[in-house]
Write a protein that holds these residues in place. Structure first.
Motif, PDB file in Angstrom:
ATOM      1  N   THR A 172       5.088  -0.907 -11.225  1.00  0.00           N
ATOM      2  CA  THR A 172       4.969  -2.039 -12.135  1.00  0.00           C
ATOM      3  C   THR A 172       6.007  -1.921 -13.241  1.00  0.00           C
ATOM      4  N   ALA A 173       6.410  -3.063 -13.773  1.00  0.00           N
ATOM      5  CA  ALA A 173       7.305  -3.120 -14.930  1.00  0.00           C
ATOM      6  C   ALA A 173       6.630  -3.962 -16.000  1.00  0.00           C
ATOM      7  N   HIS A 174       6.683  -3.475 -17.231  1.00  0.00           N
ATOM      8  CA  HIS A 174       6.025  -4.133 -18.356  1.00  0.00           C
ATOM      9  C   HIS A 174       7.016  -4.340 -19.493  1.00  0.00           C
ATOM     10  N   ARG A 175       6.807  -5.395 -20.255  1.00  0.00           N
ATOM     11  CA  ARG A 175       7.574  -5.582 -21.487  1.00  0.00           C
ATOM     12  C   ARG A 175       7.187  -4.473 -22.456  1.00  0.00           C
ATOM     13  N   LEU A 176       8.155  -3.956 -23.185  1.00  0.00           N
ATOM     14  CA  LEU A 176       7.863  -2.882 -24.131  1.00  0.00           C
ATOM     15  C   LEU A 176       7.187  -3.375 -25.400  1.00  0.00           C
ATOM     16  N   ASP A 177       7.438  -4.627 -25.793  1.00  0.00           N
ATOM     17  CA  ASP A 177       6.887  -5.101 -27.060  1.00  0.00           C
ATOM     18  C   ASP A 177       5.405  -5.459 -26.986  1.00  0.00           C
ATOM     19  N   ASN A 178       4.937  -5.923 -25.819  1.00  0.00           N
ATOM     20  CA  ASN A 178       3.521  -6.314 -25.728  1.00  0.00           C
ATOM     21  C   ASN A 178       2.829  -5.822 -24.451  1.00  0.00           C
ATOM     22  N   LEU A 179       3.540  -5.042 -23.645  1.00  0.00           N
ATOM     23  CA  LEU A 179       3.020  -4.453 -22.397  1.00  0.00           C
ATOM     24  C   LEU A 179       2.628  -5.482 -21.343  1.00  0.00           C
ATOM     25  N   GLU A 180       3.131  -6.718 -21.486  1.00  0.00           N
ATOM     26  CA  GLU A 180       2.877  -7.750 -20.483  1.00  0.00           C
ATOM     27  C   GLU A 180       3.491  -7.335 -19.141  1.00  0.00           C
ATOM     28  N   ALA A 197      16.172 -10.254 -14.009  1.00  0.00           N
ATOM     29  CA  ALA A 197      16.937  -9.021 -13.792  1.00  0.00           C
ATOM     30  C   ALA A 197      17.638  -9.060 -12.446  1.00  0.00           C
ATOM     31  N   ARG A 198      18.753  -8.359 -12.362  1.00  0.00           N
ATOM     32  CA  ARG A 198      19.455  -8.216 -11.084  1.00  0.00           C
ATOM     33  C   ARG A 198      18.584  -7.380 -10.148  1.00  0.00           C
ATOM     34  N   PRO A 199      18.763  -7.516  -8.835  1.00  0.00           N
ATOM     35  CA  PRO A 199      17.986  -6.690  -7.898  1.00  0.00           C
ATOM     36  C   PRO A 199      18.235  -5.196  -8.161  1.00  0.00           C
ATOM     37  N   PHE A 200      17.201  -4.398  -8.004  1.00  0.00           N
ATOM     38  CA  PHE A 200      17.322  -2.960  -8.199  1.00  0.00           C
ATOM     39  C   PHE A 200      16.345  -2.241  -7.285  1.00  0.00           C
ATOM     40  N   SER A 201      16.524  -0.936  -7.180  1.00  0.00           N
ATOM     41  CA  SER A 201      15.633  -0.105  -6.375  1.00  0.00           C
ATOM     42  C   SER A 201      15.012   0.957  -7.264  1.00  0.00           C
ATOM     43  N   VAL A 202      13.900   1.494  -6.805  1.00  0.00           N
ATOM     44  CA  VAL A 202      13.214   2.571  -7.510  1.00  0.00           C
ATOM     45  C   VAL A 202      13.066   3.737  -6.532  1.00  0.00           C
ATOM     46  N   PHE A 203      13.493   4.916  -6.951  1.00  0.00           N
ATOM     47  CA  PHE A 203      13.292   6.116  -6.142  1.00  0.00           C
ATOM     48  C   PHE A 203      12.263   6.978  -6.858  1.00  0.00           C
ATOM     49  N   ALA A 204      11.178   7.280  -6.166  1.00  0.00           N
ATOM     50  CA  ALA A 204      10.128   8.125  -6.729  1.00  0.00           C
ATOM     51  C   ALA A 204      10.027   9.406  -5.918  1.00  0.00           C
ATOM     52  N   SER A 205      10.093  10.529  -6.593  1.00  0.00           N
ATOM     53  CA  SER A 205       9.869  11.820  -5.959  1.00  0.00           C
ATOM     54  C   SER A 205       8.380  12.123  -6.078  1.00  0.00           C
ATOM     55  N   LEU A 206       7.710  12.261  -4.931  1.00  0.00           N
ATOM     56  CA  LEU A 206       6.259  12.431  -4.902  1.00  0.00           C
ATOM     57  C   LEU A 206       5.886  13.742  -4.245  1.00  0.00           C
ATOM     58  N   THR A 207       4.789  14.327  -4.694  1.00  0.00           N
ATOM     59  CA  THR A 207       4.286  15.554  -4.092  1.00  0.00           C
ATOM     60  C   THR A 207       2.757  15.495  -4.035  1.00  0.00           C
ATOM     61  N   ASP A 208       2.178  16.297  -3.168  1.00  0.00           N
ATOM     62  CA  ASP A 208       0.726  16.472  -3.041  1.00  0.00           C
ATOM     63  C   ASP A 208      -0.026  15.281  -2.466  1.00  0.00           C
ATOM     64  N   GLY A 209       0.670  14.282  -1.905  1.00  0.00           N
ATOM     65  CA  GLY A 209      -0.014  13.151  -1.284  1.00  0.00           C
ATOM     66  C   GLY A 209      -0.395  13.467   0.153  1.00  0.00           C
ATOM     67  N   VAL A 252       5.487  -7.788 -15.998  1.00  0.00           N
ATOM     68  CA  VAL A 252       6.540  -8.732 -15.622  1.00  0.00           C
ATOM     69  C   VAL A 252       6.950  -8.584 -14.165  1.00  0.00           C
ATOM     70  N   TYR A 253       6.580  -7.473 -13.530  1.00  0.00           N
ATOM     71  CA  TYR A 253       6.920  -7.299 -12.120  1.00  0.00           C
ATOM     72  C   TYR A 253       5.976  -6.277 -11.504  1.00  0.00           C
ATOM     73  N   GLN A 254       5.599  -6.526 -10.248  1.00  0.00           N
ATOM     74  CA  GLN A 254       4.750  -5.575  -9.534  1.00  0.00           C
ATOM     75  C   GLN A 254       5.147  -5.536  -8.068  1.00  0.00           C
ATOM     76  N   TYR A 255       5.205  -4.352  -7.524  1.00  0.00           N
ATOM     77  CA  TYR A 255       5.504  -4.144  -6.100  1.00  0.00           C
ATOM     78  C   TYR A 255       4.409  -3.261  -5.538  1.00  0.00           C
ATOM     79  N   GLU A 256       3.877  -3.639  -4.377  1.00  0.00           N
ATOM     80  CA  GLU A 256       2.847  -2.844  -3.710  1.00  0.00           C
ATOM     81  C   GLU A 256       3.170  -2.731  -2.232  1.00  0.00           C
ATOM     82  N   ASN A 257       2.880  -1.580  -1.665  1.00  0.00           N
ATOM     83  CA  ASN A 257       3.043  -1.381  -0.229  1.00  0.00           C
ATOM     84  C   ASN A 257       2.190  -0.187   0.193  1.00  0.00           C
ATOM     85  N   TRP A 258       1.625  -0.271   1.384  1.00  0.00           N
ATOM     86  CA  TRP A 258       0.847   0.842   1.917  1.00  0.00           C
ATOM     87  C   TRP A 258       1.799   1.934   2.380  1.00  0.00           C
ATOM     88  N   TYR A 259       1.405   3.186   2.203  1.00  0.00           N
ATOM     89  CA  TYR A 259       2.254   4.323   2.531  1.00  0.00           C
ATOM     90  C   TYR A 259       1.396   5.395   3.179  1.00  0.00           C
TER      91      TYR A 259
END
Length: 96
Positions: A64-72, A43-55, A74-81
């Motif tokens: 995380t990103a998963h294949r829809l056909d088998n839920l494998e 996939a081309r590079p992309f960003s994710v914007f998450a609106s969060l509350t109550d943290g 395919v991508y994971q991003y982690e960072n401390w916040y």
């Protein structure tokens, strides 16, 4: 006391633009799917914007990103916040 944030919105976009004076974040080029002519596909590079509350407190933010056909996984991003205010939103920008 720690509190786990709740996602109230999630956008996939081409990039996030941060206005440095106000620290406002604008998602640019919002999309709802990635098309591929065949698999495997990089996939081309992309960003994710998450609106969060109550943290509150420090925690590991994960996207995380998963294949829809088998839920494998395919991508994971982690960072401390650090959530210093339960009403604070957050943006994550995975790159690959």
């Amino acid at each position: 006391m720690q509190s786990i944030p709740i996602a109230t919105g999630l956008f996939l976009c081409d990039q996030l633009i941060v206005e440095h004076r106000t620290m406002k974040v604008s998602p640019f080029g919002i999309f709802t799917r990635l098309n591929a002519e065949g698999f495997p596909h990089t996939a081309r590079p992309f960003s994710v914007f998450a609106s969060l509350t109550d943290g509150l407190g420090r925690g590991l933010l994960r996207a995380t990103a998963h294949r829809l056909d088998n839920l494998e996984l395919v991508y994971q991003y982690e960072n401390w916040y650090d959530f210093s205010d339960p009403l604070t939103g957050g943006a994550i920008s995975p790159s690959h």
